[in-house]
Design an enzyme around this catalytic site. Structure first.
Site, PDB file in Angstrom:
ATOM      1  N   ALA A 157      -7.342   8.041   0.482  1.00 54.38           N
ATOM      2  CA  ALA A 157      -7.356   6.607   0.184  1.00 54.38           C
ATOM      3  C   ALA A 157      -8.294   5.983   1.218  1.00 54.38           C
ATOM      4  O   ALA A 157      -8.222   6.302   2.400  1.00 54.38           O
ATOM      5  CB  ALA A 157      -5.953   6.029   0.305  1.00 54.38           C
ATOM      6  N   SER A 158      -9.166   5.098   0.757  1.00 50.99           N
ATOM      7  CA  SER A 158     -10.178   4.530   1.662  1.00 50.99           C
ATOM      8  C   SER A 158      -9.543   3.627   2.717  1.00 50.99           C
ATOM      9  O   SER A 158      -8.428   3.138   2.557  1.00 50.99           O
ATOM     10  CB  SER A 158     -11.201   3.721   0.869  1.00 50.99           C
ATOM     11  N   GLN A 159     -10.321   3.392   3.786  1.00 47.80           N
ATOM     12  CA  GLN A 159      -9.863   2.529   4.879  1.00 47.80           C
ATOM     13  C   GLN A 159      -9.709   1.082   4.375  1.00 47.80           C
ATOM     14  O   GLN A 159     -10.652   0.517   3.809  1.00 47.80           O
ATOM     15  CB  GLN A 159     -10.909   2.581   5.988  1.00 47.80           C
ATOM     16  N   ARG A 170       0.824  -1.222   0.000  1.00 44.21           N
ATOM     17  CA  ARG A 170       0.000   0.000   0.000  1.00 44.21           C
ATOM     18  C   ARG A 170       0.856   1.269   0.000  1.00 44.21           C
ATOM     19  O   ARG A 170       0.454   2.290  -0.556  1.00 44.21           O
ATOM     20  CB  ARG A 170      -0.939  -0.006   1.225  1.00 44.21           C
TER      21      ARG A 170
END
Ligand code: SAH
Length: 224
Positions: free
Chosen positions: A67-69, A41
């Site tokens: 950026a999403s969880q 990531r």
């Protein structure tokens, strides 16, 4: 790229911890967890926030976006179960992290992002991972991507006031979509499924918070 970020062993332990955190949130689909083990990531985040890459949290990526969880993205994958023969449409490429995960589990990913700079950055990260089955487009995802329809899976990573009809139209028979729907500050996650002419919508999670879906069939970009 020589001793690039992919070789960075510092992050391996953090990545394992993230997978434990995702499991602790109730996602125990092994395949999904393995995909998270395969995508670094940190590669998808701007330098300054890389030390936080393996927190189970939304992370700012610039241009007012996040950026999403990761655990929420894991939930998307475990519910939608994209197959290696299937075509996926993603609305809101953002960092490109979910794009990379989707590329591992499906045949091909078509991903639309409205902020050009984010799309360019996502491409750099996907190239660093040698991901080859992803097409990126800069534009308004609320109209879908007609040229490549129908899609078996559609993932929407930004929240709008309603479900854009073009997205439902572009779902294949047997297709499924996840989309946050609601207000600007809080939404419900809606699971849409299409079987023949029948379209069902089920709320699968309450009170999720995504950045706004901005476009022709969502919130307007100007004036807040
Ligand atoms: N899954 C991504 C989420 C990024 S946030 C990640 O984890 O990085 C959602 C993204 O949707 C933002 O980058 C935002 O610019 C984009 N977006 C918002 N409205 C859009 C639209 N109509 N079409 C395409 N992208 C949109």
């Amino acid at each position: 790229m020589g001793a690039g970020p992919l070789d960075d062993t510092r992050f391996v332990g953090y990545r394992r911890k993230l997978i434990e955190d995702i499991r602790a949130r109730g996602i125990d689909d092994l395949e999904t967890l393995q995909y998270f083990d395969r995508v670094p990531r940190h590669l998808f985040l701007p330098e300054g926030v890389r030390p936080r890459a393996y927190e189970d949290a939304p992370i700012p990526i610039g241009f007012g976006q996040t950026a999403s969880q990761p655990s929420l993205q894991a939930y998307y994958l475990s519910l939608l179960q994209p197959q290696r023969t299937e075509k996926v449409l993603e609305i809101g490429t953002g960092s490109g992290f979910l794009t990379a995960l989707l590329a591992l589990c499906s045949d091909r990913v078509y991903s639309v992002e409205r902020v050009r700079e984010l799309s360019v950055r996502a491409r750099v990260a996907l190239d660093a991972m040698a991901v080859q089955n992803v097409a990126l487009m800069v534009g308004d995802g609320t109209i879908g991507w007609k040229k490549y329809q129908p899609f078996n899976v559609i993932v929407v990573s930004a929240g709008g006031p309603s479900i854009p009809s073009a997205l439902v139209d572009q779902l294949a028979d047997g297709g499924r979509m996840l989309i946050p729907v609601g207000g600007r500050d809080s939404q419900e996650l809606v699971h849409v499924r299409k079987t023949g002419f029948l379209v069902t919508e089920d709320v699968v999670k309450d009170d999720v918070t995504f950045v706004p879906l901005l476009g022709q069939f969502a919130w307007k970009a100007e004036g807040g």
